[in-house]
Design a protein around this motif. Structure first.
Motif, PDB file in Angstrom:
ATOM      1  N   GLY A   1      15.750  97.386  35.063  1.00  0.00           N
ATOM      2  CA  GLY A   1      16.745  97.123  35.974  1.00  0.00           C
ATOM      3  C   GLY A   1      17.969  97.717  35.473  1.00  0.00           C
ATOM      4  O   GLY A   1      19.007  98.274  36.501  1.00  0.00           O
ATOM      5  N   VAL A   2      18.531  97.863  34.541  1.00  0.00           N
ATOM      6  CA  VAL A   2      19.558  98.293  33.840  1.00  0.00           C
ATOM      7  C   VAL A   2      19.550  99.919  34.136  1.00  0.00           C
ATOM      8  O   VAL A   2      20.521 100.671  34.521  1.00  0.00           O
ATOM      9  CB  VAL A   2      19.793  98.382  32.275  1.00  0.00           C
ATOM     10  N   ALA A   3      18.495 100.638  33.739  1.00  0.00           N
ATOM     11  CA  ALA A   3      18.154 102.033  34.282  1.00  0.00           C
ATOM     12  C   ALA A   3      18.550 102.300  35.740  1.00  0.00           C
ATOM     13  O   ALA A   3      19.080 103.251  35.974  1.00  0.00           O
ATOM     14  CB  ALA A   3      16.806 102.468  33.495  1.00  0.00           C
ATOM     15  N   CYS A   4      17.863 101.534  36.415  1.00  0.00           N
ATOM     16  CA  CYS A   4      18.047 101.537  38.059  1.00  0.00           C
ATOM     17  C   CYS A   4      19.496 101.401  38.179  1.00  0.00           C
ATOM     18  O   CYS A   4      20.048 102.166  38.975  1.00  0.00           O
ATOM     19  CB  CYS A   4      17.344 100.445  38.884  1.00  0.00           C
ATOM     20  N   LEU A   5      20.311 100.463  37.697  1.00  0.00           N
ATOM     21  CA  LEU A   5      21.792 100.424  37.943  1.00  0.00           C
ATOM     22  C   LEU A   5      22.402 101.781  37.621  1.00  0.00           C
ATOM     23  O   LEU A   5      23.160 102.084  38.038  1.00  0.00           O
ATOM     24  CB  LEU A   5      22.223  99.275  37.374  1.00  0.00           C
ATOM     25  N   ARG A   6      22.204 102.405  36.264  1.00  0.00           N
ATOM     26  CA  ARG A   6      22.897 103.491  35.806  1.00  0.00           C
ATOM     27  C   ARG A   6      22.369 104.443  36.936  1.00  0.00           C
ATOM     28  O   ARG A   6      23.388 105.320  36.851  1.00  0.00           O
ATOM     29  CB  ARG A   6      22.211 103.636  34.271  1.00  0.00           C
ATOM     30  N   MET A   7      21.376 104.916  37.121  1.00  0.00           N
ATOM     31  CA  MET A   7      21.200 105.814  38.076  1.00  0.00           C
ATOM     32  C   MET A   7      21.937 105.661  39.511  1.00  0.00           C
ATOM     33  O   MET A   7      22.640 106.604  40.133  1.00  0.00           O
ATOM     34  CB  MET A   7      19.766 105.756  39.014  1.00  0.00           C
ATOM     35  N   ALA A   8      22.048 104.386  40.097  1.00  0.00           N
ATOM     36  CA  ALA A   8      22.968 104.149  41.274  1.00  0.00           C
ATOM     37  C   ALA A   8      24.542 104.428  40.907  1.00  0.00           C
ATOM     38  O   ALA A   8      25.193 104.970  41.813  1.00  0.00           O
ATOM     39  CB  ALA A   8      22.592 102.690  41.873  1.00  0.00           C
ATOM     40  N   LEU A   9      24.897 103.952  39.801  1.00  0.00           N
ATOM     41  CA  LEU A   9      26.279 104.044  39.441  1.00  0.00           C
ATOM     42  C   LEU A   9      26.780 105.699  39.324  1.00  0.00           C
ATOM     43  O   LEU A   9      27.785 106.157  39.764  1.00  0.00           O
ATOM     44  CB  LEU A   9      26.694 103.481  38.040  1.00  0.00           C
ATOM     45  N   ASP A  10      25.742 106.375  38.693  1.00  0.00           N
ATOM     46  CA  ASP A  10      26.088 107.915  38.629  1.00  0.00           C
ATOM     47  C   ASP A  10      25.749 108.534  39.952  1.00  0.00           C
ATOM     48  O   ASP A  10      26.706 109.363  40.516  1.00  0.00           O
ATOM     49  CB  ASP A  10      24.750 108.378  37.801  1.00  0.00           C
ATOM     50  N   PHE A  11      25.016 108.233  40.977  1.00  0.00           N
ATOM     51  CA  PHE A  11      24.867 108.600  42.283  1.00  0.00           C
ATOM     52  C   PHE A  11      26.392 108.308  43.023  1.00  0.00           C
ATOM     53  O   PHE A  11      26.504 109.443  43.708  1.00  0.00           O
ATOM     54  CB  PHE A  11      23.604 107.940  42.999  1.00  0.00           C
ATOM     55  N   TRP A  12      26.670 107.317  42.886  1.00  0.00           N
ATOM     56  CA  TRP A  12      28.077 107.091  43.513  1.00  0.00           C
ATOM     57  C   TRP A  12      29.029 107.345  42.793  1.00  0.00           C
ATOM     58  O   TRP A  12      30.151 106.696  42.992  1.00  0.00           O
ATOM     59  CB  TRP A  12      27.836 105.395  44.138  1.00  0.00           C
ATOM     60  N   ARG A  13      29.025 107.941  41.565  1.00  0.00           N
ATOM     61  CA  ARG A  13      30.439 108.528  40.984  1.00  0.00           C
ATOM     62  C   ARG A  13      31.186 107.376  40.079  1.00  0.00           C
ATOM     63  O   ARG A  13      32.523 107.452  40.164  1.00  0.00           O
ATOM     64  CB  ARG A  13      30.942 109.545  41.788  1.00  0.00           C
ATOM     65  N   ARG A  14      30.383 106.319  39.846  1.00  0.00           N
ATOM     66  CA  ARG A  14      30.858 105.187  39.174  1.00  0.00           C
ATOM     67  C   ARG A  14      30.862 105.528  37.564  1.00  0.00           C
ATOM     68  O   ARG A  14      29.815 106.286  37.303  1.00  0.00           O
ATOM     69  CB  ARG A  14      30.556 103.711  39.275  1.00  0.00           C
ATOM     70  N   PRO A  15      31.657 104.873  36.795  1.00  0.00           N
ATOM     71  CA  PRO A  15      31.337 105.282  35.266  1.00  0.00           C
ATOM     72  C   PRO A  15      30.134 104.546  34.874  1.00  0.00           C
ATOM     73  O   PRO A  15      29.838 103.478  35.518  1.00  0.00           O
ATOM     74  CB  PRO A  15      32.682 104.485  34.762  1.00  0.00           C
ATOM     75  N   VAL A  16      29.431 105.216  34.040  1.00  0.00           N
ATOM     76  CA  VAL A  16      28.007 104.987  33.608  1.00  0.00           C
ATOM     77  C   VAL A  16      27.841 104.291  32.433  1.00  0.00           C
ATOM     78  O   VAL A  16      28.169 105.280  31.320  1.00  0.00           O
ATOM     79  CB  VAL A  16      26.966 105.922  33.999  1.00  0.00           C
ATOM     80  N   PRO A  17      27.885 103.158  32.150  1.00  0.00           N
ATOM     81  CA  PRO A  17      27.980 102.469  30.610  1.00  0.00           C
ATOM     82  C   PRO A  17      26.808 102.820  29.987  1.00  0.00           C
ATOM     83  O   PRO A  17      25.729 102.844  30.453  1.00  0.00           O
ATOM     84  CB  PRO A  17      28.220 100.987  30.820  1.00  0.00           C
ATOM     85  N   PRO A  18      26.866 103.237  28.739  1.00  0.00           N
ATOM     86  CA  PRO A  18      25.595 103.103  27.900  1.00  0.00           C
ATOM     87  C   PRO A  18      24.639 101.848  28.210  1.00  0.00           C
ATOM     88  O   PRO A  18      25.220 100.761  28.552  1.00  0.00           O
ATOM     89  CB  PRO A  18      26.112 103.042  26.390  1.00  0.00           C
ATOM     90  N   SER A  19      23.481 101.973  27.950  1.00  0.00           N
ATOM     91  CA  SER A  19      22.510 100.979  28.350  1.00  0.00           C
ATOM     92  C   SER A  19      22.628  99.438  27.645  1.00  0.00           C
ATOM     93  O   SER A  19      22.789  98.466  28.355  1.00  0.00           O
ATOM     94  CB  SER A  19      21.059 101.367  28.262  1.00  0.00           C
ATOM     95  N   VAL A  20      22.939  99.552  26.340  1.00  0.00           N
ATOM     96  CA  VAL A  20      22.654  98.130  25.749  1.00  0.00           C
ATOM     97  C   VAL A  20      24.054  97.507  26.031  1.00  0.00           C
ATOM     98  O   VAL A  20      24.042  96.303  26.207  1.00  0.00           O
ATOM     99  CB  VAL A  20      22.362  98.370  24.284  1.00  0.00           C
ATOM    100  N   PRO A  21      25.181  97.992  25.934  1.00  0.00           N
ATOM    101  CA  PRO A  21      26.401  97.479  26.412  1.00  0.00           C
ATOM    102  C   PRO A  21      26.260  96.994  27.945  1.00  0.00           C
ATOM    103  O   PRO A  21      27.001  95.847  28.213  1.00  0.00           O
ATOM    104  CB  PRO A  21      27.643  98.408  26.138  1.00  0.00           C
ATOM    105  N   LEU A  22      25.810  97.681  28.487  1.00  0.00           N
ATOM    106  CA  LEU A  22      25.502  97.210  30.138  1.00  0.00           C
ATOM    107  C   LEU A  22      24.625  95.921  30.108  1.00  0.00           C
ATOM    108  O   LEU A  22      24.686  95.134  30.884  1.00  0.00           O
ATOM    109  CB  LEU A  22      24.837  98.419  31.011  1.00  0.00           C
TER     110      LEU A  22
END
Length: 206
Positions: free
Chosen positions: A58-79
């Motif tokens: 789920g974290v990986a999916c969220l990171r993909m979406a954040l990048d797609f919509w040009r939001r800052p993408v936190p590293p996975s474990v802090p997220l």
């Protein structure tokens, strides 16, 4: 089912830092703690990374979406830690409950200003309209969807991101997909999807 083809240019993130080594991680030939890129995850130790990596679809999916919509993408474990504080993951010893959709959706909306609609019943037939409207969908599928020709033992339990559709297929970014085979925009026929898909998920939009 819509006959039009839509594919969003969503960047891909694996739930392991070394996406090319996924077959070794899931096959048990390599421990996640030995991922040569583990430090990119922001984990405090290889052990912390190894605990969370298999659970971070789920974290990986969220990171993909954040990048797609040009939001800052936190590293996975802090997220992951952030989502734990938000109640989207609940850790008890070596077991984890999550991803829990509602606190996840509330955090995504409050933190990044994205829309996040929890759907306890989300039919596959709705996905073409969702994707055509510019949105993405986290889908609860069985993890073996990385090999869609194989019959899964059950539905759900793993999250993949629907990034496109065609008349014949849904296109999935699968955080635990196989490199060059089922990681990025992997085609799964609508008929086969029904064997893996639990009929629930979260619709994300900007």
């Amino acid at each position: 089912m819509s006959t039009s083809t839509t594919k969003h240019a969503v960047p891909y993130y694996s739930q392991w830092e070394s996406a090319s080594l996924v077959p070794d991680f899931i096959g048990g030939q390599l421990d996640a703690a030995d991922d040569p890129l583990w430090q990119k995850s922001g984990a405090g130790s290889p052990e912390e990374y190894a605990f969370w990596a298999p659970r971070m679809c789920g974290v990986a999916c969220l990171r993909m979406a954040l990048d797609f919509w040009r939001r800052p993408v936190p590293p996975s474990v802090p997220l992951v830690r952030e989502l734990c504080e938000a109640g989207a993951y609940v850790r008890e010893g070596d077991s984890v409950k999550g991803l829990i959709y509602r606190p996840f959706a509330e955090h995504v909306q409050g933190r990044w200003g994205l829309t996040a609609e929890v759907r306890a019943d989300l039919s596959a037939g709705e996905l073409p309209e969702i994707i055509a409207a510019g949105r993405l969908a986290l889908l609860s599928v069985h993890k073996t969807i990385r090999t869609p020709h194989v019959r899964p033992p059950s539905r759900g339990g793993h999250l993949a991101l629907a990034v496109g559709v065609s008349k014949e297929t849904v296109l999935l970014h699968n955080p635990s997909g196989l490199p060059g085979v089922s990681q990025e925009a992997a085609e799964v026929s609508w008929d086969r999807l029904s064997a893996f898909y639990a009929g629930r998920g979260v619709i994300l939009g900007d």
